[in-house]
Design a protein around this motif. Structure first.
Motif, short mmCIF file in Angstrom:
data_model
loop_
_atom_site.label_atom_id
_atom_site.label_comp_id
_atom_site.label_asym_id
_atom_site.label_seq_id
_atom_site.Cartn_x
_atom_site.Cartn_y
_atom_site.Cartn_z
N GLY A 100 11.67 4.04 -4.93
CA GLY A 100 10.77 4.08 -6.07
C GLY A 100 11.80 3.78 -7.18
O GLY A 100 12.32 2.63 -7.02
N HIS B 212 7.76 4.56 -13.15
CA HIS B 212 6.59 4.72 -12.12
C HIS B 212 5.45 3.75 -12.00
O HIS B 212 4.55 3.25 -11.51
CB HIS B 212 5.35 6.29 -12.21
N TRP C 94 -1.57 5.67 -6.88
CA TRP C 94 -0.05 6.45 -6.98
C TRP C 94 -0.22 7.37 -6.94
O TRP C 94 -0.55 8.27 -8.33
CB TRP C 94 0.26 5.70 -8.17
#
Ligand SMILES: CO[C@H]1[C@H](O)[C@@H](O)[C@H](O)O[C@@H]1C(=O)O
Length: 688
Positions: free
Chosen positions: A283, A291, A311
């Protein structure tokens, strides 16, 4: 009778409305499916094909969109204003003394949904002469998440291999692809993520995209859009780039090119689902990014084509003192930073699909970011496809929970469906329980959870009881002698599982890895603490439970007032979450006057007794249904009740080594020995 027909059996009802001739003056692949469905039903009711006509004089059922002359001549254009894309009207119209039922929508998919609704009314004996229904879904995107791998194994799947035969696609097309799309359309599910969130980069290869296209083409007439789970490292793994840093220009270009390629193959592709920096998956944090950096890069790539990014907020980290707090800690600081085509997908509870959890405190907390719920239909923590556990009550418990985010009445349903926050995107997801098994879901009653998810995604105001009622009537029998007792089983079943597995807020004391049986004693010296059962139950000579109060991990502070005060105070905390939020002495007095230890014993016992009563009731059901399904369910209920005893014995005998108190004499004494239970893990394989 094997269960393969799901709830689409069309057994003749008491009264059949005559739709032997259907009037329709338009055509489209979806409208053809609507006619096909009416024909399947009419064949089943009357043994004949339906006729079609273009003019209203001929038939007593008129279907069409707001573009149809037949429709606009009887329904005023303003009636369509509020229907959106998927909504519909079903109305009995009297024209010159002639009655006809009209099913109308802005779109052809709305017509198909209306036809399924009409057929459901007939099948459940609810079609009335004065019918006038206006329906539209609460969520725009009603989506299944398949955890299906490219080798056709299914993560946490208990119904055989994946439906998707990747090796044969795109040339050979299984008839089950259409059957799957049809079943979804019948309950309003309009989206599906085909592959596991633990995603192989390979899914984005040209070869696989063409396989995906073949499925998308079959699903399209049923209004079912395809989405894919993507691996964040795809640029590196599949594209051969040195890294997958979301701020790297080459990486951005790779995703932009990939999006362009996808849409050239599948023009109505829905978008990506992403599990990133979770359970070892790559990630943006691998590159010191957030994020939001990761999600926005993908969102920008999909934006020109109206694609979206879902997400996931399923993140946890052994360095945090309480796993339940992690998602909130990571995501709250990012509120307001996401693009408008990103939606944060949050599991219903803060840990992981346990039989009972409080809702995740992230719901409502992110004021500026659209949020969606992720439920789990597949019963990873509720007895796999062996145990009967009707999950509508669990789904509704979450949706009806008041977060107090915008004051009293801020339920999760209203936060996520756009009522309280007019976000552009509204969606609801659930991890599918569907596989290659003839009956699709492994247990005949597991089909009801697929059904219930679809129905609640369409309308979360429906009650668990209503949904069970219609499902039973369409799947098994309309006879009240069957419907009522079986409905009682279904409505009690989830709480029974909670009672025999993890009552009073206990959680995650499952066996390692497979999550089927109990292993409260489980320990791997040096292993990750947040994977150890003791981390969650904290049993010792004084008491049991996880202290999440202000003086403990303080997870309670992630909830809005007055919930945080209520959860913080053991005397006000709902007793079904007591050991979730508190470490409680064995001798603590419960509201009913029992001490905590005794109450724990009674709860486990009650779970076992309930499974026995399910068996008893089911035995009386033999006259109402076919032999095969009767026996299938009978043997599954037997397994469930043996497992319940195993759970009760394992948990009570183990916790007793700390409580040092007797098991009350009026409950069933354990039939197992703790040493034996420790030696053999209860695994589903036991039963095969
Ligand atoms: C797909 O992985 C799953 C994993 O198998 C499961 O045990 C856990 O519940 O959650 C993970 C997730 O939701 O990502």
């Amino acid at each position: 009778e094997d269960g393969s027909k799901l709830w689409l059996r069309y057994t003749p009802p008491e009264a059949i409305y005559d739709f032997s001739t259907v009037t329709m003056d338009e055509t489209s692949p979806t409208l053809e499916k609507a006619l096909k469905e009416l024909n399947i039903a009419w064949q089943s009711f009357e043994g004949k094909d339906i006729q079609t006509s273009k003019t209203t004089d001929a038939g007593s059922l008129v279907i069409g969109t707001s573009k149809s002359k037949n429709i606009t001549s009887v329904i005023s254009s303003k009636d369509f204003d509020d229907l959106g894309n998927d909504g519909y009207i079903i109305r009995n119209i009297n024209k010159g003394g002639k009655q006809s039922i009209t099913i109308a929508s802005n779109t052809d998919i709305g017509v198909l949904y209306g036809v399924f609704h009409f057929l459901r009314l007939i099948q459940t004996n609810q079609l009335s002469a004065s019918i006038n229904i206006v329906e539209k879904p609460k969520y725009d995107i009603r989506i299944l998440n398949h955890w299906d791998n490219l080798d056709r194994t299914v993560e946490r799947g208990y119904a055989g291999y994946s439906l998707w035969k990747w090796d044969e696609l795109p040339n050979t097309l299984s008839p089950r692809y259409e059957a799957y799309a049809r079943a979804n359309a019948s309950i309003g599910i309009n989206a599906t993520v085909l592959n596991n969130v633990n995603a192989s980069p390979q899914i984005l290869s040209k070869e696989y995209l063409h396989k995906v296209k073949a499925l998308a083409d079959i699903f399209r007439p049923y209004g079912l859009k395809v989405y894919l789970a993507v691996n964040f490292s795809s640029p590196k793994e599949l594209g051969g780039l040195p890294n997958s840093d979301p701020l790297n220009k080459e990486v951005i270009k790779w995703w932009n090119d990939k999006a362009k390629e996808i849409y050239s193959i599948i023009p109505d592709f829905g978008g990506f689902l992403v599990k990133a920096n979770s359970e070892g998956l790559p990630g943006p944090q691998d590159y010191g990014r957030t994020h939001a950096d990761g999600a926005n890069m993908l969102a920008d790539a999909l934006k020109p084509y109206n694609g979206i990014v879902m997400w996931r907020a399923f993140v946890y980290n052994p360095s945090n003192e309480d796993r339940a707090k992690q998602a909130y800690l990571e995501f709250m600081p990012l509120d307001g930073q996401f693009r408008d085509n990103v939606i944060i997908q949050i599991k219903n509870g803060p840990i992981d699909f346990q039989p009972r959890e409080p809702f995740s405190p992230l719901f409502g907390a992110m004021q500026k970011t659209p949020e969606m719920v992720e439920f789990q239909i597949t019963q990873e923590y509720l007895g796999f496809s062996n145990h009967l556990a009707y999950l509508a009550p669990l789904f509704k418990e979450t949706l009806d929970s008041d977060t107090y985010a915008n004051g009293k009445g801020s339920t999760i349903a209203k936060i996520t469906d756009g009522t309280l926050r007019p976000h552009k995107l509204t969606a609801i997801a659930a991890v599918a329980n569907i596989g290659e098994d003839t009956n699709w879901c492994g247990h005949h009653f597991a089909q009801s959870n697929w059904y219930a998810f679809g129905r609640l995604a369409w309308d979360h105001q429906l009650t668990s009881k209503q949904i069970a009622d219609e499902w039973i009537k369409m799947t098994f029998s309309k006879d009240n002698g069957f419907v009522n007792p079986v409905k009682d089983i279904m409505l009690a079943s989830r709480e029974a599982v909670v009672d025999y597995m993890m009552p009073m807020g206990l959680h995650h004391i499952f066996a390692f890895g497979h999550h089927y049986g109990p292993e409260p004693w489980g320990d791997v010296p040096g292993g990750r603490p947040d994977w150890m059962p003791w981390y969650y139950h904290n049993a010792d000579s004084v008491g049991l439970g996880f202290d999440r109060s202000i003086t403990g991990s303080n997870a309670v502070s992630q909830y809005f007032s007055p919930l945080k005060e209520i959860y913080n105070d053991a005397s006000r905390c709902p007793e079904n979450l007591l050991l979730w939020f508190h470490y409680i002495p064995w001798s603590y007095k419960m509201k009913n006057g029992r001490i905590m230890w005794d109450e724990l014993c009674y709860k486990y016992n009650s779970g076992v007794q309930q499974t026995r009563s399910f068996q008893q009731t089911w035995r009386q059901m033999q006259p109402y249904i076919d032999e095969q399904r009767f026996n299938d369910v009978k043997s599954k209920l037997e397994i469930q009740s043996q497992d319940a005893v195993w759970w009760k014995d394992a948990c009570l005998l183990y916790f007793q080594t700390f409580s040092k108190r007797p098991i009350p004499s009026d409950i069933e004494p354990p039939v197992h020995k703790l040493e034996d239970l420790k030696k053999i893990k209860l695994d589903m394989k036991h039963h095969n």
